[in-house]
Write a protein that holds these residues in place. Sequence first.
Motif, PDB file in Angstrom:
ATOM      1  N   PRO A   1      -1.973  10.404   8.713  1.00 33.09           N
ATOM      2  CA  PRO A   1      -1.615   9.439   9.756  1.00 33.09           C
ATOM      3  C   PRO A   1      -0.113   9.350  10.000  1.00 33.09           C
ATOM      4  O   PRO A   1       0.696   9.621   9.114  1.00 33.09           O
ATOM      5  N   SER A   2       0.237   8.984  11.203  1.00 29.73           N
ATOM      6  CA  SER A   2       1.600   8.607  11.561  1.00 29.73           C
ATOM      7  C   SER A   2       1.586   7.128  11.916  1.00 29.73           C
ATOM      8  O   SER A   2       0.743   6.684  12.694  1.00 29.73           O
ATOM      9  N   ASP A   3       2.517   6.356  11.347  1.00 27.85           N
ATOM     10  CA  ASP A   3       2.572   4.930  11.633  1.00 27.85           C
ATOM     11  C   ASP A   3       3.989   4.434  11.431  1.00 27.85           C
ATOM     12  O   ASP A   3       4.934   5.234  11.315  1.00 27.85           O
ATOM     13  N   LEU A   4       4.166   3.119  11.352  1.00 27.81           N
ATOM     14  CA  LEU A   4       5.512   2.559  11.247  1.00 27.81           C
ATOM     15  C   LEU A   4       6.196   2.919   9.936  1.00 27.81           C
ATOM     16  O   LEU A   4       7.408   2.787   9.789  1.00 27.81           O
ATOM     17  N   HIS A   5       5.429   3.368   8.944  1.00 26.30           N
ATOM     18  CA  HIS A   5       6.032   3.767   7.671  1.00 26.30           C
ATOM     19  C   HIS A   5       6.564   5.195   7.707  1.00 26.30           C
ATOM     20  O   HIS A   5       7.308   5.596   6.817  1.00 26.30           O
ATOM     21  N   GLY A   6       6.169   5.956   8.713  1.00 26.59           N
ATOM     22  CA  GLY A   6       6.681   7.312   8.813  1.00 26.59           C
ATOM     23  C   GLY A   6       5.703   8.244   9.495  1.00 26.59           C
ATOM     24  O   GLY A   6       4.495   7.989   9.519  1.00 26.59           O
ATOM     25  N   PRO A   7       6.210   9.336  10.060  1.00 25.75           N
ATOM     26  CA  PRO A   7       5.337  10.314  10.720  1.00 25.75           C
ATOM     27  C   PRO A   7       4.536  11.112   9.705  1.00 25.75           C
ATOM     28  O   PRO A   7       4.805  11.106   8.505  1.00 25.75           O
ATOM     29  N   ALA A   8       3.573  11.845  10.208  1.00 25.85           N
ATOM     30  CA  ALA A   8       2.681  12.623   9.342  1.00 25.85           C
ATOM     31  C   ALA A   8       3.453  13.627   8.493  1.00 25.85           C
ATOM     32  O   ALA A   8       3.133  13.835   7.317  1.00 25.85           O
TER      33      ALA A   8
ATOM     34  N   LEU B   1      -3.194   9.643   2.682  1.00 25.65           N
ATOM     35  CA  LEU B   1      -2.919  10.826   3.492  1.00 25.65           C
ATOM     36  C   LEU B   1      -4.077  11.209   4.410  1.00 25.65           C
ATOM     37  O   LEU B   1      -4.122  12.332   4.914  1.00 25.65           O
ATOM     38  N   GLY B   2      -4.989  10.303   4.633  1.00 20.96           N
ATOM     39  CA  GLY B   2      -6.131  10.583   5.499  1.00 20.96           C
ATOM     40  C   GLY B   2      -7.016   9.368   5.598  1.00 20.96           C
ATOM     41  O   GLY B   2      -6.669   8.281   5.114  1.00 20.96           O
TER      42      GLY B   2
ATOM     43  N   PHE C   1       0.845  -1.187   0.000  1.00 24.37           N
ATOM     44  CA  PHE C   1       0.000   0.000   0.000  1.00 24.37           C
ATOM     45  C   PHE C   1       0.886   1.244   0.000  1.00 24.37           C
ATOM     46  O   PHE C   1       1.973   1.261   0.562  1.00 24.37           O
ATOM     47  N   ALA C   2       0.385   2.289  -0.631  1.00 25.27           N
ATOM     48  CA  ALA C   2       1.167   3.508  -0.783  1.00 25.27           C
ATOM     49  C   ALA C   2       1.312   4.254   0.533  1.00 25.27           C
ATOM     50  O   ALA C   2       0.361   4.362   1.309  1.00 25.27           O
ATOM     51  N   ILE C   3       2.506   4.780   0.775  1.00 23.09           N
ATOM     52  CA  ILE C   3       2.703   5.727   1.864  1.00 23.09           C
ATOM     53  C   ILE C   3       1.953   7.014   1.542  1.00 23.09           C
ATOM     54  O   ILE C   3       1.307   7.625   2.399  1.00 23.09           O
TER      55      ILE C   3
END
Length: 291
Positions: free
Chosen positions: A259-266, A220-221, A193-195
């Motif tokens: 969102p912020s998650d394991l793939h990177g912060p917002a 992004l949301g 899935f896309a960042i």
Amino acid sequence: MKPAAFEYHAPGTVEESVHLLAELGDEAKLIAGGQSLMPMLSLRLAVFEHLVDLRRVTGLRGIERRDGVVWVGAATTQAKIERSAELAETVPLLARATPLIGHFQIRNRGTLGGSLAHADAAAEYPAVALTLDAEFEAVSPRGSRTIRAAEFFTGLWSTALDEDEVLTGITFPVRTARSGFAIEELARRHGDFAIAGATIAVELDDVDRVARCAIGLFGLGPSAWRAHALEEALTGRAAADIVAADVGRDAVAPLDSVPSDLHGPAAYRTRVGAAMVARAWQRAVEEARHG
């Protein structure tokens, strides 16, 4: 893990399907290709007492040109969309987004309608549908209705479909002269899935002014999103005077739920989103100018 026990139903028509949904209520779930639902069931992130399989339902597959639009059946596989010369010519954004979905094994089973009804915020198809102002055909025991893409996605994994409705098809406008389309996304690996990602549609007039444009964002949301205010601001401007980096910056500026998650912060996702918009805008305008 294995899914919790459920009762399996395999209706042969849309009418049978909607009546089953009406009878079983929220204890039932539709399954199309199963590429999103089955992992959730196996991990027991979702539990349903009844699964209604649409694979045998007639009239839900196909690609047809109809009076200025292209109709794609909801159960049409992503692999068929990917191979369709008709869609590559008439709805190129849909065709170009499809190879970015998972891997070919997933696309062999996954369906257009299944992906749209699942409404994942990081999926490509919802952003494509929003960008192209697609329309969704749904059938229930009360009859059929058409839902605009702008009204279809209501939140994370949430749509305007009622519990007893079946999505039967989606219509997309046919590309016009001097139009260009692009999709850009960043993922950790191909098929993930896309960042963050962007979908762009641009139409230029005879003197290279922006006649129409659409800017979609995904990843992004809570759902795919259209930058309507920016689109309005760009319309009527000379394409040569528009800086792609500025379009990217302005597209993500209103976002307040990245969102912020394991793939990177917002903040990282937002910067990536701006870069994806800028790249896609540049490519779409170039195509609109030169084909």
